[in-house]
Design an enzyme around this catalytic site. Structure first.
Site, short mmCIF file in Angstrom:
data_model
loop_
_atom_site.label_atom_id
_atom_site.label_comp_id
_atom_site.label_asym_id
_atom_site.label_seq_id
_atom_site.Cartn_x
_atom_site.Cartn_y
_atom_site.Cartn_z
N TYR A 1 42.57 43.68 43.73
CA TYR A 1 42.88 42.58 42.77
C TYR A 1 41.51 41.73 42.49
CZ TYR A 1 44.96 39.07 39.77
OH TYR A 1 45.14 38.28 38.87
N ASP B 1 34.45 40.79 46.97
CA ASP B 1 35.35 39.72 46.57
C ASP B 1 36.00 39.26 47.64
OD1 ASP B 1 37.35 38.34 45.74
OD2 ASP B 1 37.87 39.56 44.03
N LYS C 1 40.06 30.48 46.31
CA LYS C 1 41.25 29.84 47.24
C LYS C 1 40.83 28.91 48.29
CE LYS C 1 43.93 33.71 45.74
NZ LYS C 1 43.89 35.13 45.10
C1 LIG Z 1 43.41 35.64 43.72
C2 LIG Z 1 42.62 36.50 43.88
C3 LIG Z 1 41.58 36.72 42.59
C4 LIG Z 1 41.87 35.85 41.67
O1 LIG Z 1 41.56 34.40 41.72
P1 LIG Z 1 42.24 33.32 40.57
O2 LIG Z 1 41.93 32.14 41.23
O3 LIG Z 1 43.71 33.51 40.58
O4 LIG Z 1 41.88 33.84 39.31
C5 LIG Z 1 40.52 37.63 42.74
N1 LIG Z 1 40.19 38.33 43.95
C6 LIG Z 1 41.16 38.28 44.83
C7 LIG Z 1 40.56 39.22 45.98
C8 LIG Z 1 42.16 37.50 44.76
O5 LIG Z 1 42.71 37.28 45.92
#
Ligand SMILES: *Cc1c(COP(=O)(O)O)cnc(C)c1O
Length: 451
Positions: free
Chosen positions: A154, A247, A275
């Site tokens: 994701y 990511d 995060k």
């Molecule tokens: C949560 C998440 C995102 C998206 O971040 P948001 O602040 O919710 O837009 C992107 N990449 C990873 C790996 C994530 O866990």
């Protein structure tokens, strides 16, 4: 008068139910982000009144030991005094200026000290925006359009990155989303995680701008790379002239001082962060070499902007959060995680359905996977190495187990396609209670299929 033996007291949810009725009229599905609705575990969402350390208190006064922790940002737990003081002090000076502040420079410098791949960064308000910007930058830098992503990973909800995404999309069982143009989706090549052959083929067959990956995927549950796969990722990306975009929105500053890149010994060309770096407020970032990052406006021509990017409150929360994350904090978080993961394994073994004379033979068939600050309990007999494996788990048994945990005061992520987020605020006593609740919840489940 005879007293009946009373069953364990069930939490009451009258106020949550009433708020949910109202929310369903005011918000699509009653929530502002899909996984919160708890549909995958077939129950109504719980409305939260406040958080204290590792615990949540809901609007009906029920207490839960929280393993969602806002889906990752709250590595120090809820309402941590040091973070709150920093946010309050920043707020008193003004909430937003739309002009640069000293703290943004400090946060960028601190992140660069921790992560060698990041010489410069650009802040955004969400991980979605940061991932989107990373892809734009990779396309601008390479002059190519297609990207590779992995099934079950994701990277936020931008059009091009939703294909076979994990997290909420997987939770809802959706392959992609209506509203994404086919022409945009066609630019994203999706391949299975931990499949070297598919990776080699994709990098041979396509002119790629980027290979995009979570170095420690946690949005299909936690599915670490097999031996050598991350090295292959970097090697293949570079061999075909693409950038490696890692990511680390979840893993960054959670699994180690320098994120998964430090823990696993791999270095990205571009890094996506979020995060933990916002400490519970909206902040994320994309970072990389000065050469790449200087392509962004106004230093360069690749456009990217944000009214609240580098927001003073979010930056203050992020800096305060990182200040407390020294080597001893990471050692402690690793120990907390191991205690939790080991306890969950032992609980499954102890209370497995159909237990015979040999407790192991009767162990409930789950795979407990962990990395520092991350745990997933897969309801699977086999090791989970890919999104397909994760989807083959017994999702009904997982859902039933989650409902039993909630009834016992433990708040797990309400989906098989997510990770638990133990924090530095979780005490030994809370971990013990969690493990006892988990054992009781396993014992409540029906015999697993094929037992
Ligand atoms: C949560 C998440 C995102 C998206 O971040 P948001 O602040 O919710 O837009 C992107 N990449 C990873 C790996 C994530 O866990």
């Amino acid at each position: 008068m005879l007293l009946a033996v009373s069953p364990p007291e069930q939490p009451q949810h009258a106020r949550s139910s009433e708020l949910y009725r109202r929310a369903l009229r005011a918000l699509p599905g009653g929530v502002n982000s899909p996984v919160r609705a708890m549909r995958a575990i077939a129950r109504e969402p719980i409305f939260i009144a406040r958080g204290e350390g590792a615990e949540l208190v809901d609007v009906d006064g029920n207490r839960f030991i929280d393993y969602v922790c806002s889906w990752g940002p709250l590595i120090h737990g809820h309402a941590h005094a040091h973070v709150l003081a920093a946010v309050a002090a920043a707020a008193a000076r003004g909430t937003s200026f739309g002009a640069p502040t000293a703290a943004e420079v400090e946060l960028a410098e601190e992140i660069a000290r921790r992560m060698p791949a990041v010489e410069m960064l650009r802040m955004t308000s969400s991980g979605t925006e940061a991932a989107m910007t990373a892809v734009r930058l990779a396309r601008a830098a390479t002059g190519r359009e297609q990207i590779v992503k992995f099934a079950g990973a994701y990277h936020g909800h931008s059009d091009g990155l939703l294909a076979q995404a994990g997290s909420g999309l997987a939770t809802q069982g959706l392959p992609s989303s209506p509203g994404v143009p086919a022409s945009v989706a066609a630019e994203t090549i999706v391949i299975p995680w931990n499949d070297p052959g598919a990776l080699v083929a994709a990098t041979e067959q396509h002119e790629l701008a980027a290979v995009l990956a979570e170095p420690l995927p946690a949005n299909m549950g936690l599915v670490p790379a097999q031996e050598g796969f991350l090295e292959l990722l970097r090697e293949r990306a570079h061999a075909c002239g693409a950038l490696l975009v890692l990511d680390e929105v979840i893993s960054g500053f959670r699994v180690a001082r320098g994120g998964a890149q430090q823990l696993l010994g791999v270095q990205a060309d571009l890094v996506v962060l979020g995060k933990v770096i916002g400490g519970g407020l909206p902040a994320a970032a994309v970072g990389g070499s000065a050469e790449l990052m200087r392509m962004l406006a106004p230093a360069g021509e690749v456009y990217q902007a944000g009214t609240l990017s580098g927001n003073p409150l979010a930056v203050a929360a992020g800096l305060a959060t990182l200040e407390l994350l020294d080597d001893s904090a990471y050692a402690r978080l690793a120990a907390i995680t191991e205690r939790l993961a080991g306890g969950l394994r032992e609980a499954a073994a102890r209370t497995g359905a159909g237990a015979g004379a040999d407790a192991r033979a009767g162990a409930y068939p789950v795979q407990v996977v962990s990395a520092p600050g991350l745990v997933t309990v897969f309801f699977s007999r086999r090791e989970v190495r890919s999104f397909a494996d994760a989807r083959a788990c017994d999702l009904d048994a997982h859902a039933a187990w989650c409902r039993e945990l909630l009834a016992r005061g433990v708040y797990p992520p309400p989906s098989q396609f997510e990770a638990w987020f133990p924090s530095l605020a979780h005490t030994d006593e809370q971990l013990e209670r969690t493990i006892e609740a988990a054992a009781a919840a396993f014992a409540c489940l029906a015999e697993p299929a094929g037992a």
